[in-house]
Design an enzyme around this catalytic site. Structure first.
Site, mmCIF file in Angstrom:
data_model
loop_
_atom_site.group_PDB
_atom_site.id
_atom_site.type_symbol
_atom_site.label_atom_id
_atom_site.label_comp_id
_atom_site.label_asym_id
_atom_site.label_seq_id
_atom_site.Cartn_x
_atom_site.Cartn_y
_atom_site.Cartn_z
ATOM 1 N N ASP A 1 43.053 -46.104 -40.508
ATOM 2 C CA ASP A 1 42.649 -47.063 -41.554
ATOM 3 C C ASP A 1 41.160 -47.388 -41.508
ATOM 4 O O ASP A 1 40.742 -48.494 -41.839
ATOM 5 C CB ASP A 1 43.444 -48.384 -41.442
ATOM 6 C CG ASP A 1 44.931 -48.141 -41.427
ATOM 7 O OD1 ASP A 1 45.389 -47.342 -42.242
ATOM 8 O OD2 ASP A 1 45.631 -48.751 -40.590
ATOM 9 N N ASP B 1 30.141 -54.593 -45.477
ATOM 10 C CA ASP B 1 30.102 -55.766 -46.373
ATOM 11 C C ASP B 1 31.104 -56.846 -45.964
ATOM 12 O O ASP B 1 30.872 -58.031 -46.212
ATOM 13 C CB ASP B 1 30.389 -55.332 -47.820
ATOM 14 C CG ASP B 1 31.698 -54.562 -47.945
ATOM 15 O OD1 ASP B 1 31.857 -53.553 -47.238
ATOM 16 O OD2 ASP B 1 32.578 -54.986 -48.723
ATOM 17 N N GLY C 1 31.276 -50.971 -49.798
ATOM 18 C CA GLY C 1 32.288 -51.328 -50.800
ATOM 19 C C GLY C 1 33.252 -50.172 -50.968
ATOM 20 O O GLY C 1 32.956 -49.057 -50.557
ATOM 21 N N HIS D 1 45.810 -43.373 -47.307
ATOM 22 C CA HIS D 1 44.392 -43.438 -47.627
ATOM 23 C C HIS D 1 44.274 -44.159 -48.951
ATOM 24 O O HIS D 1 44.968 -43.813 -49.900
ATOM 25 C CB HIS D 1 43.817 -42.041 -47.846
ATOM 26 C CG HIS D 1 43.771 -41.218 -46.609
ATOM 27 N ND1 HIS D 1 43.416 -41.731 -45.389
ATOM 28 C CD2 HIS D 1 44.019 -39.923 -46.408
ATOM 29 C CE1 HIS D 1 43.453 -40.771 -44.497
ATOM 30 N NE2 HIS D 1 43.831 -39.660 -45.073
ATOM 31 N N GLY E 1 38.957 -45.944 -43.320
ATOM 32 C CA GLY E 1 38.348 -45.686 -44.636
ATOM 33 C C GLY E 1 38.079 -44.199 -44.841
ATOM 34 O O GLY E 1 37.155 -43.823 -45.566
HETATM 35 P P1 GDP Z 1 42.081 -44.656 -44.340
HETATM 36 O O1 GDP Z 1 43.529 -44.462 -44.053
HETATM 37 O O2 GDP Z 1 41.232 -44.352 -43.167
HETATM 38 O O3 GDP Z 1 41.647 -43.945 -45.579
HETATM 39 O O4 GDP Z 1 41.866 -46.194 -44.614
HETATM 40 P P2 GDP Z 1 42.629 -47.171 -45.615
HETATM 41 O O5 GDP Z 1 42.620 -46.579 -46.958
HETATM 42 O O6 GDP Z 1 43.907 -47.633 -45.076
HETATM 43 O O7 GDP Z 1 41.707 -48.440 -45.528
HETATM 44 C C1 GDP Z 1 40.523 -48.485 -46.091
HETATM 45 C C2 GDP Z 1 40.516 -49.654 -47.093
HETATM 46 O O8 GDP Z 1 39.250 -50.191 -47.174
HETATM 47 C C3 GDP Z 1 40.840 -49.228 -48.517
HETATM 48 O O9 GDP Z 1 41.453 -50.299 -49.200
HETATM 49 C C4 GDP Z 1 39.473 -48.938 -49.111
HETATM 50 O O10 GDP Z 1 39.425 -49.040 -50.514
HETATM 51 C C5 GDP Z 1 38.674 -50.001 -48.461
HETATM 52 N N1 GDP Z 1 37.288 -49.656 -48.187
HETATM 53 C C6 GDP Z 1 36.799 -48.473 -47.719
HETATM 54 N N2 GDP Z 1 35.470 -48.571 -47.492
HETATM 55 C C7 GDP Z 1 35.142 -49.859 -47.791
HETATM 56 C C8 GDP Z 1 33.921 -50.596 -47.701
HETATM 57 O O11 GDP Z 1 32.885 -50.103 -47.281
HETATM 58 N N3 GDP Z 1 33.974 -51.911 -48.052
HETATM 59 C C9 GDP Z 1 35.109 -52.520 -48.508
HETATM 60 N N4 GDP Z 1 35.057 -53.802 -48.832
HETATM 61 N N5 GDP Z 1 36.282 -51.851 -48.589
HETATM 62 C C10 GDP Z 1 36.284 -50.544 -48.230
#
Ligand code: GDP
Length: 424
Positions: free
Chosen positions: A13, A334, A415, A41, A15
């Protein structure tokens, strides 16, 4: 030619989906090489917000070929549901842009059931499984007790293969767990229904990838979860049942000769963890709730609140080493903007010693965080696109993390949107 893997450095998780979505513009092929639908994701782009579980994140980019490699746990039912959701939001999925390896093994309905039965048997010693059947699936794969997707193309042989497996599996379901077994009719109905739906996408993806490699196409390998959940290198037994490390990408993708030119390790600006097991830097109470809400830390698959805490330098450095990361993407910077001071778990105290190396899993529960604090920046940085425009305190934090984990932070994400990124 350039091959790149995008991997998680921590507990998952981090990102990764967002980074794959961003980077796919430079790649021709995106391959998922391990894991199943047990994590998610989240990708936000012009078509909407998507929670992907099995589909590679390149599915949104026109011209990109997406592959589910032989290393994934292929749950046809969940994949089909996910495909319908994505298609309903205007994304095209055809055998041209989605290819499923004929060597991927099938996650069968009893895998999910066995996962739940075993977690229930473990009671308070449970592993925190998402109950998607991943551990029973991989156990069966290594016991050679499941079938490969390509067998769907040969129904007669498949029926007799399934009948043999069914006999053995019913023994376990009924005798070990006292559950109801399956009839061949039930099993076959499921296989015909969901297997039939994904059949058009099944092909020899190894041959496709070799061809792509020969033509100098750029291949992106997409991991699920993170190094600390890797079966061999993670916090065993609180790991997943596959290898989330980049080194497994060539094997699990179907291109065992692939060389990785670049490994982008994704690290979150703070820590989060789903499931059970030691989580040294964990916060509790109000402090945790504020961070959880600021970061929206609720499981993409399960919706359950994630455990959260400050960045853990000891665990992250270890993750960077396991992944052989060449570049780091630091995400969600952020989210920390609300804090007066930025907490950092810089070292651990273990058995009276201050340590910097990640401990062996058996003693990890005894480790205590040794904290450091840096000034916060207390302003909205989500609109920043250039390194120079970040507040000094935010740059200091990024540079501190970079120095401590020993890998260049190339991307700073501020973001969830595709363009909310600073490239250094
Ligand atoms: P993954 O499994 O590694 O892809 O991660 P997840 O999707 O579970 O978690 C990432 C969450 O953070 C998602 O809801 C993304 O839209 C959000 N996200 C990713 N990068 C950023 C960021 O830089 N800032 C913010 N505020 N949200 C982000």
């Amino acid at each position: 030619m350039s091959n790149c893997a995008i991997v998680g450095i921590n507990w998952g998780d981090e990102g990764k989906g967002r980074m794959v979505d961003l980077l796919t513009q430079s790649y021709d092929v995106v391959v998922r090489y391990q894991g199943g639908g047990n994590a998610g994701h989240t990708v936000v782009n012009e078509k909407g917000k998507f929670a992907l579980h099995l589909l590679p994140s390149g599915i949104f980019r026109e011209g990109v070929v997406n592959i589910l490699g032989n290393g994934v746990a292929l749950d046809c039912e969940n994949l089909w549901v996910e495909m319908q959701d994505v298609i309903s939001k205007g994304v095209s999925i055809t055998p041209e842009n989605l290819k499923i390896s004929h060597r991927a093994s099938l996650l069968l309905p009893w895998h999910r059931e066995l996962d739940a039965l075993e977690e229930a048997r473990l009671k308070d010693k449970k592993y925190g499984s998402t109950k998607q059947g991943i551990a029973p699936f991989y156990s069966d794969k290594y016991q050679k007790k499941t079938v490969m997707a390509g067998e769907l193309l040969y129904p007669q042989q498949l029926q007799s293969h399934l009948r043999d497996i069914l006999e053995w599996k019913n023994l376990i379901l009924t005798k070990v767990y006292g559950a109801k077994g399956y009839t061949m009719e039930e099993l076959w109905a499921w296989v015909e229904d969901f297997g039939g739906k994904i059949r058009p996408f099944i092909c020899d993806t190894g041959a496709f990838l070799r061809g792509a490699q020969d033509q100098g196409k750029r291949i992106l390998f997409e991991a699920q979860l993170g190094a600390l959940r890797d079966l061999d290198y993670g916090i065993y037994p609180y790991t997943t049942s596959s290898n989330a490390v980049a080194a497994y990408a060539p094997v699990g993708s179907g291109l065992p000769t692939a060389k990785l030119d670049k490994v982008v390790g994704v690290v979150k600006a703070y820590s989060s963890c789903v499931g059970e097991g030691p989580f040294t830097c964990e916060w509790f109470g109000e402090e945790a709730e504020k961070l959880r809400q600021a970061g929206g830390e609720y499981g993409a698959k399960t919706g359950r609140p994630r455990r959260v805490g400050p960045i853990d330098i000891v665990a992250t450095r270890y993750g960077v080493q396991c992944q052989g990361a060449t570049d780091i993407a630091l995400t969600k910077l952020d989210v920390l903007s609300y804090l007066d001071t930025i907490p950092i778990c810089a070292r651990y105290e273990l058995q009276g010693q201050i340590i910097e190396d990640f401990p062996f899993p058996a003693v990890l529960p005894e480790a205590k965080p040794v904290m450091e604090y840096m000034p916060g920046w207390k302003c909205d940085i989500s609109g920043v696109r250039k390194w120079e425009d970040l507040p000094q305190a935010a740059r200091d934090y990024v540079e501190y993390v970079e120095r401590e984990i020993g890998c260049h932070i190339t991307y700073v994400s501020v973001g969830p949107e595709r363009d909310s990124i600073i490239i250094r």
